[in-house]
Design a protein around this motif. Structure first.
Motif, PDB file in Angstrom:
ATOM      1  N   VAL A   7       0.869  -1.180   0.000  1.00 36.18           N
ATOM      2  CA  VAL A   7       0.000   0.000   0.000  1.00 36.18           C
ATOM      3  C   VAL A   7       0.905   1.228   0.000  1.00 36.18           C
ATOM      4  O   VAL A   7       1.840   1.317   0.797  1.00 36.18           O
ATOM      5  N   LEU A   8       0.628   2.153  -0.905  1.00 30.78           N
ATOM      6  CA  LEU A   8       1.407   3.389  -0.976  1.00 30.78           C
ATOM      7  C   LEU A   8       1.003   4.340   0.144  1.00 30.78           C
ATOM      8  O   LEU A   8      -0.187   4.495   0.432  1.00 30.78           O
ATOM      9  N   ILE A   9       1.992   4.963   0.754  1.00 32.40           N
ATOM     10  CA  ILE A   9       1.741   6.025   1.722  1.00 32.40           C
ATOM     11  C   ILE A   9       2.094   7.322   1.011  1.00 32.40           C
ATOM     12  O   ILE A   9       3.258   7.549   0.660  1.00 32.40           O
ATOM     13  N   LYS A  10       1.083   8.143   0.766  1.00 31.70           N
ATOM     14  CA  LYS A  10       1.291   9.418   0.072  1.00 31.70           C
ATOM     15  C   LYS A  10       1.164  10.550   1.079  1.00 31.70           C
ATOM     16  O   LYS A  10       0.342  10.493   1.985  1.00 31.70           O
ATOM     17  N   GLN A  11       1.983  11.549   0.897  1.00 34.51           N
ATOM     18  CA  GLN A  11       1.972  12.689   1.808  1.00 34.51           C
ATOM     19  C   GLN A  11       1.589  13.945   1.036  1.00 34.51           C
ATOM     20  O   GLN A  11       2.104  14.195  -0.050  1.00 34.51           O
ATOM     21  N   ILE A  12       0.686  14.717   1.617  1.00 26.56           N
ATOM     22  CA  ILE A  12       0.342  16.018   1.039  1.00 26.56           C
ATOM     23  C   ILE A  12       1.361  17.020   1.554  1.00 26.56           C
ATOM     24  O   ILE A  12       1.581  17.126   2.762  1.00 26.56           O
ATOM     25  N   VAL A  13       2.006  17.715   0.650  1.00 27.12           N
ATOM     26  CA  VAL A  13       3.081  18.640   1.013  1.00 27.12           C
ATOM     27  C   VAL A  13       2.508  19.900   1.660  1.00 27.12           C
ATOM     28  O   VAL A  13       1.609  20.541   1.107  1.00 27.12           O
ATOM     29  N   GLU A  90       0.835  15.969  -3.838  1.00 26.26           N
ATOM     30  CA  GLU A  90       1.026  14.687  -3.171  1.00 26.26           C
ATOM     31  C   GLU A  90       2.337  14.060  -3.614  1.00 26.26           C
ATOM     32  O   GLU A  90       2.661  14.053  -4.798  1.00 26.26           O
ATOM     33  N   ILE A  91       3.082  13.519  -2.645  1.00 22.24           N
ATOM     34  CA  ILE A  91       4.302  12.781  -2.968  1.00 22.24           C
ATOM     35  C   ILE A  91       4.210  11.408  -2.324  1.00 22.24           C
ATOM     36  O   ILE A  91       3.561  11.233  -1.291  1.00 22.24           O
ATOM     37  N   ILE A  92       4.841  10.425  -2.936  1.00 18.18           N
ATOM     38  CA  ILE A  92       4.870   9.080  -2.370  1.00 18.18           C
ATOM     39  C   ILE A  92       5.995   9.045  -1.346  1.00 18.18           C
ATOM     40  O   ILE A  92       7.151   9.307  -1.661  1.00 18.18           O
ATOM     41  N   GLU A  93       5.625   8.757  -0.115  1.00 14.50           N
ATOM     42  CA  GLU A  93       6.614   8.732   0.965  1.00 14.50           C
ATOM     43  C   GLU A  93       7.255   7.362   1.097  1.00 14.50           C
ATOM     44  O   GLU A  93       8.459   7.238   1.207  1.00 14.50           O
ATOM     45  N   LYS A  94       6.412   6.312   1.098  1.00 17.06           N
ATOM     46  CA  LYS A  94       6.934   4.954   1.220  1.00 17.06           C
ATOM     47  C   LYS A  94       5.852   3.961   0.884  1.00 17.06           C
ATOM     48  O   LYS A  94       4.729   4.332   0.548  1.00 17.06           O
ATOM     49  N   GLU A  95       6.207   2.674   0.986  1.00 19.60           N
ATOM     50  CA  GLU A  95       5.257   1.589   0.786  1.00 19.60           C
ATOM     51  C   GLU A  95       5.238   0.737   2.044  1.00 19.60           C
ATOM     52  O   GLU A  95       6.274   0.509   2.661  1.00 19.60           O
ATOM     53  N   SER A 113      -5.144  -1.005  -5.913  1.00 21.30           N
ATOM     54  CA  SER A 113      -4.785   0.415  -6.001  1.00 21.30           C
ATOM     55  C   SER A 113      -5.010   1.186  -4.699  1.00 21.30           C
ATOM     56  O   SER A 113      -5.324   2.364  -4.723  1.00 21.30           O
ATOM     57  N   ALA A 114      -4.855   0.536  -3.574  1.00 13.75           N
ATOM     58  CA  ALA A 114      -5.079   1.208  -2.292  1.00 13.75           C
ATOM     59  C   ALA A 114      -3.930   2.153  -1.958  1.00 13.75           C
ATOM     60  O   ALA A 114      -2.784   1.915  -2.329  1.00 13.75           O
ATOM     61  N   ALA A 115      -4.266   3.248  -1.263  1.00 16.04           N
ATOM     62  CA  ALA A 115      -3.259   4.214  -0.819  1.00 16.04           C
ATOM     63  C   ALA A 115      -3.758   4.892   0.453  1.00 16.04           C
ATOM     64  O   ALA A 115      -4.953   5.053   0.658  1.00 16.04           O
ATOM     65  N   ILE A 116      -2.805   5.272   1.292  1.00 17.14           N
ATOM     66  CA  ILE A 116      -3.121   6.017   2.508  1.00 17.14           C
ATOM     67  C   ILE A 116      -2.547   7.410   2.335  1.00 17.14           C
ATOM     68  O   ILE A 116      -1.359   7.569   2.028  1.00 17.14           O
ATOM     69  N   ILE A 117      -3.375   8.426   2.521  1.00 11.49           N
ATOM     70  CA  ILE A 117      -2.959   9.820   2.329  1.00 11.49           C
ATOM     71  C   ILE A 117      -2.791  10.460   3.705  1.00 11.49           C
ATOM     72  O   ILE A 117      -3.719  10.413   4.525  1.00 11.49           O
ATOM     73  N   LYS A 119      -1.298  13.983   5.995  1.00 12.75           N
ATOM     74  CA  LYS A 119      -0.981  15.413   5.961  1.00 12.75           C
ATOM     75  C   LYS A 119      -0.490  15.775   7.348  1.00 12.75           C
ATOM     76  O   LYS A 119      -1.222  15.604   8.329  1.00 12.75           O
ATOM     77  N   ASP A 120       0.757  16.241   7.438  1.00 11.15           N
ATOM     78  CA  ASP A 120       1.386  16.592   8.722  1.00 11.15           C
ATOM     79  C   ASP A 120       1.262  15.434   9.724  1.00 11.15           C
ATOM     80  O   ASP A 120       0.817  15.616  10.857  1.00 11.15           O
ATOM     81  N   ASP A 121       1.613  14.237   9.278  1.00 10.73           N
ATOM     82  CA  ASP A 121       1.641  13.018  10.099  1.00 10.73           C
ATOM     83  C   ASP A 121       0.263  12.566  10.596  1.00 10.73           C
ATOM     84  O   ASP A 121       0.171  11.806  11.553  1.00 10.73           O
ATOM     85  N   VAL A 122      -0.798  12.995   9.950  1.00 15.59           N
ATOM     86  CA  VAL A 122      -2.154  12.579  10.314  1.00 15.59           C
ATOM     87  C   VAL A 122      -2.810  11.978   9.080  1.00 15.59           C
ATOM     88  O   VAL A 122      -2.787  12.582   8.003  1.00 15.59           O
ATOM     89  N   VAL A 123      -3.397  10.786   9.226  1.00 14.87           N
ATOM     90  CA  VAL A 123      -4.103  10.145   8.113  1.00 14.87           C
ATOM     91  C   VAL A 123      -5.363  10.951   7.841  1.00 14.87           C
ATOM     92  O   VAL A 123      -6.198  11.135   8.727  1.00 14.87           O
ATOM     93  N   ILE A 124      -5.492  11.422   6.608  1.00 17.51           N
ATOM     94  CA  ILE A 124      -6.683  12.207   6.266  1.00 17.51           C
ATOM     95  C   ILE A 124      -7.606  11.462   5.314  1.00 17.51           C
ATOM     96  O   ILE A 124      -8.773  11.805   5.184  1.00 17.51           O
ATOM     97  N   ARG A 125      -7.063  10.415   4.640  1.00 17.95           N
ATOM     98  CA  ARG A 125      -7.896   9.698   3.678  1.00 17.95           C
ATOM     99  C   ARG A 125      -7.268   8.333   3.396  1.00 17.95           C
ATOM    100  O   ARG A 125      -6.063   8.189   3.375  1.00 17.95           O
ATOM    101  N   ILE A 126      -8.119   7.342   3.189  1.00 21.17           N
ATOM    102  CA  ILE A 126      -7.679   6.028   2.748  1.00 21.17           C
ATOM    103  C   ILE A 126      -8.387   5.733   1.442  1.00 21.17           C
ATOM    104  O   ILE A 126      -9.617   5.651   1.400  1.00 21.17           O
ATOM    105  N   ASP A 127      -7.612   5.636   0.369  1.00 22.10           N
ATOM    106  CA  ASP A 127      -8.170   5.336  -0.944  1.00 22.10           C
ATOM    107  C   ASP A 127      -8.157   3.822  -1.152  1.00 22.10           C
ATOM    108  O   ASP A 127      -7.113   3.203  -1.071  1.00 22.10           O
ATOM    109  N   GLU A 128      -9.327   3.264  -1.385  1.00 20.80           N
ATOM    110  CA  GLU A 128      -9.385   1.815  -1.645  1.00 20.80           C
ATOM    111  C   GLU A 128      -9.978   1.549  -2.994  1.00 20.80           C
ATOM    112  O   GLU A 128     -10.724   2.253  -3.528  1.00 20.80           O
TER     113      GLU A 128
END
Length: 128
Positions: A7-13, A90-95, A113-117, A119-128
Motif C-alpha cells: 500500500v502506498l503512503i502518500k503525503q500532502i506537502v 502529493e508525494i509518495i513517501e513509502k510503501e 490500487s489502495a493508498a493512505i494519504i 498530511k502533517d503526520d495525520v491520516v486524512i484519507r484512505i483510498d481503496e
C-alpha cells in the motif's frame, strides 16, 4: 482469503512537512560528509603502516568516498526537487504491506490500487 499487498503512503506537502523533509535531507548530507572525512582519516592512518600497499588502500578508500559523494549529489538533487514542489501536491513517501481480504467477486483493481494519504503526520484519507 487474505493476501498481503503493498500500500502506498502518500503525503500532502505542507510548509511543515517540507521543512521536515528538508531537515532530514540535510542531516543525511551531513552524515555522508562526516563519513567521507572519517574515511580520509582512516586512509591516512592505514597508509602510515608499511605492511599494506598504499595504492591498494588509496583505491579502496577512494571508491568508498566516491560512493558517498554520489549519495551526496543525489540528496542535493532531492533538495532541489523539494524546493520546486508546490504546497498541496502529493508525494509518495513509502510503501507498507497490508493484509487484505479477497473474496469471489472482488474487483482486483480496487484491491490493487489502495493508498493512505497523510498530511502533517495525520491520516486524512484512505483510498481503496
Amino acid at each position: 482469503m487474505k493476501i498481503i499487498k503493498k500500500v502506498l503512503i502518500k503525503q500532502i506537502v505542507t510548509e511543515k512537512s517540507k521543512e521536515k523533509i528538508n531537515r532530514k535531507f540535510n542531516e543525511q548530507k551531513m552524515r555522508l560528509e562526516q563519513e567521507c572525512q572519517q574515511l580520509l582519516f582512516e586512509k591516512r592512518k592505514l597508509q602510515n603502516k608499511a605492511s599494506i600497499s598504499k595504492q591498494e588502500i588509496t583505491q579502496r578508500f577512494q571508491q568508498e568516498i566516491d560512493n558517498r559523494k554520489e549519495k551526496i549529489k543525489l540528496v542535493e538533487f532531492k533538495v532541489e526537487q523539494l524546493d520546486m514542489l508546490e504546497i498541496g501536491s502529493e508525494i509518495i513517501e513509502k510503501e507498507v504491506e497490508a493484509l487484505v481480504e479477497v473474496t469471489e467477486g472482488s474487483h482486483w483493481n480496487d484491491i490493487d490500487s489502495a493508498a493512505i494519504i497523510i498530511k502533517d503526520d495525520v491520516v486524512i484519507r484512505i483510498d481503496e
